[in-house]
Design an enzyme around this catalytic site. Structure first.
Site, PDB file in Angstrom:
ATOM      1  N   CYS A  78       3.316  -5.037   6.834  1.00  0.00           N
ATOM      2  CA  CYS A  78       2.534  -4.575   5.075  1.00  0.00           C
ATOM      3  C   CYS A  78       3.821  -3.587   4.967  1.00  0.00           C
ATOM      4  O   CYS A  78       5.348  -3.352   5.255  1.00  0.00           O
ATOM      5  CB  CYS A  78       1.610  -3.535   5.532  1.00  0.00           C
ATOM      6  SG  CYS A  78      -0.043  -4.443   5.737  1.00  0.00           S
ATOM      7  N   HIS A 111       1.232  -1.094   0.174  1.00  0.00           N
ATOM      8  CA  HIS A 111      -0.208  -0.061   0.088  1.00  0.00           C
ATOM      9  C   HIS A 111       0.906   1.009   0.147  1.00  0.00           C
ATOM     10  O   HIS A 111       2.328   0.978   0.120  1.00  0.00           O
ATOM     11  CB  HIS A 111      -1.148   0.089   1.200  1.00  0.00           C
ATOM     12  CG  HIS A 111      -0.291  -0.325   2.303  1.00  0.00           C
ATOM     13  ND1 HIS A 111       0.473   1.238   2.911  1.00  0.00           N
ATOM     14  CD2 HIS A 111      -0.267  -1.226   3.530  1.00  0.00           C
ATOM     15  CE1 HIS A 111       0.609   1.204   3.971  1.00  0.00           C
ATOM     16  NE2 HIS A 111       0.570  -0.479   4.480  1.00  0.00           N
TER      17      HIS A 111
END
Length: 451
Positions: A246, A230
């Site tokens: 992440c 992301h």
């Protein structure tokens, strides 16, 4: 209230006026609560030896490259001279590098307050990780993503990334992109809710799209449950171990990758600190310090490197400079360096680096608006040392979302004033952010309080 997945922190000294220690993220001073395993390995090149006679170039490839059959190394080393108000993170972002990339290659330069006309080495040469060239390959060791578009074997895109910090490691292995979401909503995991609550920084259970969303504008969930590729609302954390596992990209990079990627695309995550590649008749070694999770395996990793190089030496009938190999491994600056006997060293590589013209404006570089008498503001700290004040002001301006700030000399000291802000509520929120991120007792200032 902070709703960020990560924070940039600095800590005041134990005594004297509020002051900031001389900082270097490459020395693991910033991000003290969220960054684990960053390295500070000395760059031994003589930057003063860089040639001043070659004409400067305006542009250099930094994200996309054309590959020939069997090619395993791309890019070119470059240099640029700093200007007033530059920071190494600004330069890194402009040229597609992460924080760790640029700081470990320039340990002699203060990341946040470099002197004007400092010569900065841009390590824009990369050895490709050993993995199938399909879809996305992420090498945790150098915090870099490599994207191989489908049906385009001669094309490569590469981007720096932020990855999971100690205790929240990014998983390794093979997976896929299972969804794509523009303007994503962040449903905060229970573990992160507990972590922030324990710090006195409670988060809402759901964070909508916007400047406070740590996912940024684009997110691509992976087959590993709970893990995504992301964007970020804190771009100056790219190139660090900063996330809850992440994989984060600069906002401008995730937009490109998001538009090029497809659901179902393979993703392979590896940890390869030592990379080798042939370029014509020269063998190169690129070394990174193994991440903290693999620190105990460093002797084993070095032993494997030596074993692999001995095989290459025998098969290709070449002589390897083993002392040079050990120096490169110890230096671990991520700069691909020749290792055959009699080959050029890091000083020669630096001397031959492409010299770049400084752009009129570095991409994303914060611009701080002037304060008017009618504006609300925050006194972030008072310093005896001008450089300490400038450092805090710059770092505040690079927060996510940004906290515009500047240093002001007053009564023989240096104040860091953040603003402008619209109202008392906004000022209180910013003061709380500064307290949480920097452990400084910021003071709200009403309109007219700045003289």
């Amino acid at each position: 209230m902070l709703t960020l997945e990560e924070k940039i922190q600095i800590r005041p000294p134990a005594s004297g006026k509020t002051a900031i220690r001389p900082l270097s993220l490459s020395a693991c001073v910033l991000l003290s609560s969220v960054l684990a395993g960053c390295q500070n390995m000395p760059f031994t090149g003589t930057m003063e030896a860089l040639s001043l006679s070659s004409p400067k170039q305006q542009h250099i490839a930094s994200h996309d490259f054309q590959l020939t059959d069997g090619q395993n190394i791309v890019g070119t080393l470059a240099t640029i001279d700093t200007r007033e108000n530059d920071t190494l993170p600004d330069i890194a972002r402009h040229y597609g590098l992460g924080y760790n990339d640029i700081t470990i290659a320039n340990t002699q330069i203060d990341p946040w307050t470099p002197r004007p006309d400092s010569r900065v080495l841009l390590p824009l040469r990369f050895i490709l990780p050993e993995a199938p060239r399909k879809g996305i390959v992420l090498n945790l060791a150098n915090m870099r993503l490599f994207y191989y578009p489908p049906n385009q074997p001669d094309t490569l895109f590469t981007y720096p990334v932020g990855i999971g910090r100690q205790g929240w490691s990014t998983p390794m292995g093979s997976t896929r992109i299972v969804a794509k979401r523009a303007n994503p909503t962040w449903t905060v995991p229970a573990s992160i809710l507990r972590e922030h609550a324990q710090k006195g920084d409670p988060l809402p259970k759901v964070v909508r799209a916007g400047p406070d969303n740590p996912l940024g504008s684009y997110a691509m969930p992976l087959g590993f449950p709970g893990y995504l590729i992301h964007g970020t609302n804190k771009p100056y954390g790219i190139g660090m171990q900063i996330s809850h596992g992440c994989v984060q990209l600069y906002p401008e990079d995730i937009e490109v990758l998001f538009n090029k990627s497809k659901v179902g695309m393979p993703v392979r995550i590896v940890h390869q600190p030592y990379l080798t590649a042939w370029d014509q008749d020269m063998l190169y070694l690129e070394a990174h310090e193994p991440l903290k999770k693999w620190a105990r395996q460093k002797p084993k990793l070095k032993k494997k490197l030596h074993k692999d190089l001995k095989k290459i030496s025998k098969a290709q009938n070449v002589t390897i400079d083993w002392e040079k190999v050990d120096r490169i491994v110890e230096r671990a600056d991520g700069v691909p360096t020749p290792i055959l006997a009699g080959s050029p060293g890091i000083t020669e590589l630096s001397t031959a680096a492409v010299q770049l013209e400084h752009p009129d404006q570095l991409y994303g570089q914060p611009v701080v608006a002037d304060l008017k008498e009618s504006d609300w503001a925050v006194l972030a700290g008072t310093f005896d040392n001008e450089n300490d004040a400038q450092q805090l002001a710059v770092m505040l301006s690079h927060q996510g979302p940004p906290i515009p700030a500047r240093k002001i000399e007053k009564d023989g000291a240096y104040q860091v004033i953040a603003g402008p802000f619209k109202n008392k509520k906004e000022v209180k929120t910013v003061a709380q952010r500064i307290h949480m991120d920097f452990e400084l007792d910021a003071k709200p200032l009403e309109p007219g309080a700045i003289n």
